[in-house]
Design an enzyme around this catalytic site. Structure first.
Site, mmCIF file in Angstrom:
data_model
loop_
_atom_site.group_PDB
_atom_site.id
_atom_site.type_symbol
_atom_site.label_atom_id
_atom_site.label_comp_id
_atom_site.label_asym_id
_atom_site.label_seq_id
_atom_site.Cartn_x
_atom_site.Cartn_y
_atom_site.Cartn_z
ATOM 1 N N ILE A 16 28.890 45.761 41.578
ATOM 2 C CA ILE A 16 29.839 45.406 41.385
ATOM 3 C C ILE A 16 31.113 46.217 40.437
ATOM 4 O O ILE A 16 30.860 47.219 40.274
ATOM 5 C CB ILE A 16 30.560 44.490 40.063
ATOM 6 C CG1 ILE A 16 29.398 44.793 39.072
ATOM 7 C CG2 ILE A 16 29.828 43.173 40.498
ATOM 8 C CD1 ILE A 16 29.331 43.572 37.712
ATOM 9 N N ASP A 17 32.555 45.945 40.960
ATOM 10 C CA ASP A 17 33.162 47.572 41.241
ATOM 11 C C ASP A 17 33.526 47.400 39.524
ATOM 12 O O ASP A 17 33.313 47.262 37.852
ATOM 13 C CB ASP A 17 35.021 46.181 41.010
ATOM 14 C CG ASP A 17 34.935 45.667 42.503
ATOM 15 O OD1 ASP A 17 34.254 46.812 43.409
ATOM 16 O OD2 ASP A 17 36.199 45.186 42.783
ATOM 17 N N LYS A 18 34.472 49.074 38.882
ATOM 18 C CA LYS A 18 34.233 49.271 37.944
ATOM 19 C C LYS A 18 34.612 48.724 36.774
ATOM 20 O O LYS A 18 34.253 48.510 35.673
ATOM 21 C CB LYS A 18 35.539 50.870 37.605
ATOM 22 C CG LYS A 18 35.309 51.265 36.545
ATOM 23 C CD LYS A 18 35.591 52.585 36.881
ATOM 24 C CE LYS A 18 36.431 53.508 35.174
ATOM 25 N NZ LYS A 18 37.536 54.009 35.552
ATOM 26 N N ARG A 29 38.874 39.589 44.868
ATOM 27 C CA ARG A 29 40.078 40.228 44.982
ATOM 28 C C ARG A 29 40.990 39.644 45.748
ATOM 29 O O ARG A 29 41.910 39.360 46.056
ATOM 30 C CB ARG A 29 40.152 41.454 44.437
ATOM 31 C CG ARG A 29 39.135 41.756 43.218
ATOM 32 C CD ARG A 29 39.313 42.954 42.859
ATOM 33 N NE ARG A 29 40.280 43.877 42.991
ATOM 34 C CZ ARG A 29 39.718 45.700 42.776
ATOM 35 N NH1 ARG A 29 39.274 45.444 42.769
ATOM 36 N NH2 ARG A 29 41.113 45.715 42.749
#
Length: 316
Positions: free
Chosen positions: A144-146, A244
């Site tokens: 998962i994104d930072k 997103r």
């Protein structure tokens, strides 16, 4: 064929006729990168359905065929174990589920050589992480994104890694995100089925691109806020930046998203007051079948404090 620590079975899709072998195998083995598969093919580590060694990555795949891929012993990892606090939700001898804090990078890369989730897991698990990806002990099955918080699973053994990777490939993992989006979706629930790939105009961004990888997001409005809403997004697929990009495509980008959203004037003061500088996205639910015990597991995580504060500030 090279002797390996594991022999993976890769069933090529029946619709793969004419596809390059490396691409077809990458589709069948989502946990192994295409570049690594190219190297394995070239080294003679792949056997085709006829029992012949397939050593040309650009050769045509046999549609519907079962290939055997011998994965060599993983090379030593250069990542250092670091004592970084982790919120462990579940752990046994095969896998670990953690609730990742926003700001923590999952895997070392350019610009983030250390201080990552991998470094933390190496310390926490004392090096006991799966090496099936080609480098000893990474353990990473998905990312998962930072700046996204929430639930992730990592494999501690190769058999757990293979079993989890298959579930991700089959889209049988229950993954649900909570997002605070700009505006209020109308209708309040629906599905976005739009292919994603690197943006042709900006390689740092993901975009809806014809011919990209299929991406499906099911969304439901949970709570209406002041010119905003809390939305649950259930992922049928798991592409990079999927939530997103898909929510932005509907005209409802995530609040705080510096890449895919443009902050409305009505929200600027609230975000600045709170110091909220990330996309308002949290991996709130993770459900899967334990790849070794076959038990059904499901985990839930409340929105972290920063998103809860944003929620209360926007509550009508």
């Amino acid at each position: 064929m090279n002797r390996g620590v594991a022999t993976l079975e890769a069933r090529v899709s029946a619709t793969a006729q004419g596809l390059r072998l490396d691409r077809a195998l990458a589709d069948a083995l989502p946990d192994v990168s295409r570049e690594r598969l190219k190297a394995l093919i070239a080294s003679g580590a792949v056997t085709d359905p006829r029992g012949h060694v397939a050593n040309d990555p650009s050769g045509k795949a046999i549609a519907g065929g079962l290939y055997l891929v011998a994965v060599p012993a993983p090379t030593p990892s250069h990542n250092e174990a670091q004592d970084i606090a982790l919120n462990v939700v579940f752990e046994d001898d095969e896998l670990i589920v953690i609730d990742k804090q926003a700001g923590l990078v999952v895997h070392p890369a350019a610009g983030n050589a250390d201080g990552t989730l991998v470094n933390a897991l190496l310390h926490h698990c004392a090096g006991n992480l799966s090496g099936i990806g080609g480098v000893a002990r990474p353990g990473i099955v998905h990312r998962i994104d930072k700046d996204t918080s929430g639930l992730m699973v990592a494999a501690k053994t190769d058999r757990a890694h293979e079993g989890l990777a298959k579930q991700f490939h089959d889209h049988s993992i229950d993954r649900r995100y909570k997002a605070i989006v700009s505006g209020q979706p109308a209708p309040p629930a629906g599905t976005v089925d739009a292919p994603l790939a690197r943006s042709p105009s900006n390689r740092k961004k993901i975009a809806i691109v014809p011919g990209g990888k299929r991406a499906v997001t099911h969304f439901t409005t949970i709570e209406r806020l002041r010119d905003a809403a809390v939305v649950e997004c259930r992922l049928e697929t798991g592409r990079t930046h999927q939530v997103r990009v898909h929510m932005a495509s509907l005209g409802h980008p995530l609040l705080g998203d510096p890449v895919y959203g443009r902050t409305k004037q009505a929200h600027k003061a609230t975000l600045e007051t709170l110091g909220f500088r990330r996309q308002a996205l949290h991996a709130a639910r993770l459900g899967f079948i334990h790849p070794v015990t076959s038990n059904a597991l499901a985990f839930d995580s409340e929105m972290p404090a920063d998103m809860q504060e944003l929620f209360y500030r926007l509550f009508v």
